[in-house]
Design a protein around this motif. Structure first.
Motif, PDB file in Angstrom:
ATOM      1  N   LEU A 162       6.605  24.052 -98.445  1.00 19.94           N
ATOM      2  CA  LEU A 162       6.632  24.300 -97.099  1.00 19.94           C
ATOM      3  C   LEU A 162       7.897  25.151 -96.722  1.00 19.94           C
ATOM      4  N   ASP A 191       6.096  19.960 -91.101  1.00 21.31           N
ATOM      5  CA  ASP A 191       5.247  19.197 -92.048  1.00 21.31           C
ATOM      6  C   ASP A 191       4.589  17.648 -91.179  1.00 21.31           C
ATOM      7  N   VAL A 215       1.204  26.135 -98.506  1.00 19.52           N
ATOM      8  CA  VAL A 215       1.567  24.386 -98.679  1.00 19.52           C
ATOM      9  C   VAL A 215       0.968  23.741 -99.645  1.00 19.52           C
TER      10      VAL A 215
END
Length: 434
Positions: free
Chosen positions: A144, A162, A250
């Motif tokens: 990320l 996140d 990610v």
């Protein structure tokens, strides 16, 4: 005369076997018993598994005969990601998404290069902190951090991103469960999905404007290209394309790093060789290590397509409308293409050109991963940086089953992996758990 598809072996595993073994193990078993061309399932759920490198070559040469638009689970991805790169419909919609995204995932771009270098150093610092012990979470956070500023700019806290991605994963799983029994219209109004869209708009919406700076993030460039001020209906498209790229960057890259570390921890001699190579300003071995990890454990085990018209494959006519699975996982682990396929030997990628159809960790064809060059650069930088500072080995407490693959949204380790991580100077040492 050509034979019918009935001559292809058929495997019909009961539901209990699916639940016990998972599809990846069933596919491996089917190929061991029946060869690299086999039907799996029954009735409308049947798919044709084509697991040979010649099948990958056939796909490359006849890509126009296949399409990606499928039913059921594909509609779930479309609900969540809208008109994003990875699910956009064939034709103008897909071409637009690809055209807008490709230049923004260039590993040489300033923001992404800074993110790659900054996140590699963060990874080193974090792995030397014994208070942070979940390597899987660390790898996902690293992935990320690699793209956060390049995708959305510096305003949004990585912790917020996140949280958004974790929410996305939960919603995705819920809708996959509901998809077989609900139509598209009903799914689009699923309460969990409505709540997710509201969160997405609250978080991403305020970031959708920006000046004409060269350092604009992916979201702002999407908005400029789509001219959302003049065409507000394109607002959702911009957010959806961003989310599609963000999630893929990610999840797949983070799990790929986890596999790289798992392999390297069992072959610590390569860590020393990467350190030696780095002193001369090269990183050929580090890149080869990444590729060898992606060969043995590609995070994408299968990619699915549909046949647009009848096709002759291996002397057999395959009907139009057939769901076909091509398998990087099975090709990469086939001894016919890779001697001692389960042995970790990065030198394979330093001994000459690898046939295109033998190595396809990012899929293949026009719908391959648009960010593959970026992912390779991020992973190589992380491995090189980490090997220069740390030495890590697989801890004896790691159960062997933890390293077996679990096939879900991607292929990841089945259980907790324990590493012994120490500084190269051997001053500090601690155990880290994935």
């Amino acid at each position: 005369m050509l034979s019918s598809p009935a001559v292809i072996p058929i495997v019909k595993p009961p539901a209990a076997k699916y639940a016990q073994l998972g599809f990846l193990k069933i596919a491996e078993s089917a190929c061991r018993q029946h060869g690299d061309k086999v039907w799996i399932g029954e009735n409308e759920q049947t798919v044709l598994l084509l697991a040979g490198a010649r099948h990958i070559r056939f796909f490359i040469e006849h890509e126009a005969s296949f399409h990606k638009e499928l039913e059921n689970g594909q509609s779930v991805r479309r609900l969540l990601l809208g008109q994003s790169l990875i699910t956009a419909r064939e034709g103008d919609e897909w071409h637009l998404a690809r055209k807008l995204t490709a230049p923004l995932v260039n590993p040489k771009s300033t923001l992404l290069k800074q993110g790659t270098q900054r996140s590699a150093q963060w990874l080193v610092d974090t792995l030397q902190d014994p208070e942070k012990d979940s390597l899987q979470d660390i790898c996902l956070q690293w992935a990320l951090m690699c793209v956060a500023q390049g995708f959305v700019g510096p305003t949004l806290d990585p912790l917020q991103l996140d949280s958004l991605i974790k929410h996305f994963r939960r919603i995705y799983q819920q809708l996959i469960v509901a998809a077989p029994t609900e139509d598209y219209a009903t799914l689009s109004q699923h309460p969990a999905l409505v709540a997710f869209r509201e969160e997405l708009e609250t978080m991403i919406g305020p970031l959708m404007t920006g000046e004409g700076s060269a350092n604009l993030g992916m979201l702002q460039r999407f908005c400029q290209a789509l001219d959302i001020e003049a065409h507000p209906q394109e607002r959702e498209r911009a957010i959806s394309m961003l989310l599609g790229n963000l999630v893929a960057s990610v999840d797949n890259t983070g799990i790929a790093l986890l596999w790289c570390l798992a392999h390297l921890s069992q072959h610590p001699d390569y860590q020393h060789r990467v350190r030696e190579e780095s002193r001369y300003g090269t990183r050929d071995l580090a890149t080869a290590i990444v590729k060898e990890s992606l060969r043995i454990t590609p995070v994408t085990a299968f990619f699915e397509r549909g046949t647009l018209h009848p096709l002759e494959i291996d002397g057999v006519v395959i009907p139009a409308g057939t769901h076909v699975l091509f398998s990087p996982w099975l090709v990469h682990r086939n001894a016919a293409y890779w001697p001692e396929p389960l042995s970790f030997r990065p030198e394979r990628f330093m001994e000459g050109k690898v046939p295109r159809e033998h190595f396809v960790p990012f899929s293949v064809g026009k719908r391959n991963c648009v960010g593959m060059a970026l992912a390779l650069d991020q992973l190589t930088t992380a491995i090189e940086t980490l090997c220069n500072v740390c030495h890590f080995t697989l801890a004896p407490s790691t159960p062997p089953a933890a390293l077996t693959p679990l096939y879900g949204l991607n292929v990841m380790p089945r259980g907790a992996i324990h590493f012994i991580i120490e500084s190269v100077d051997r001053v500090t040492q601690h155990e880290c758990i994935a």
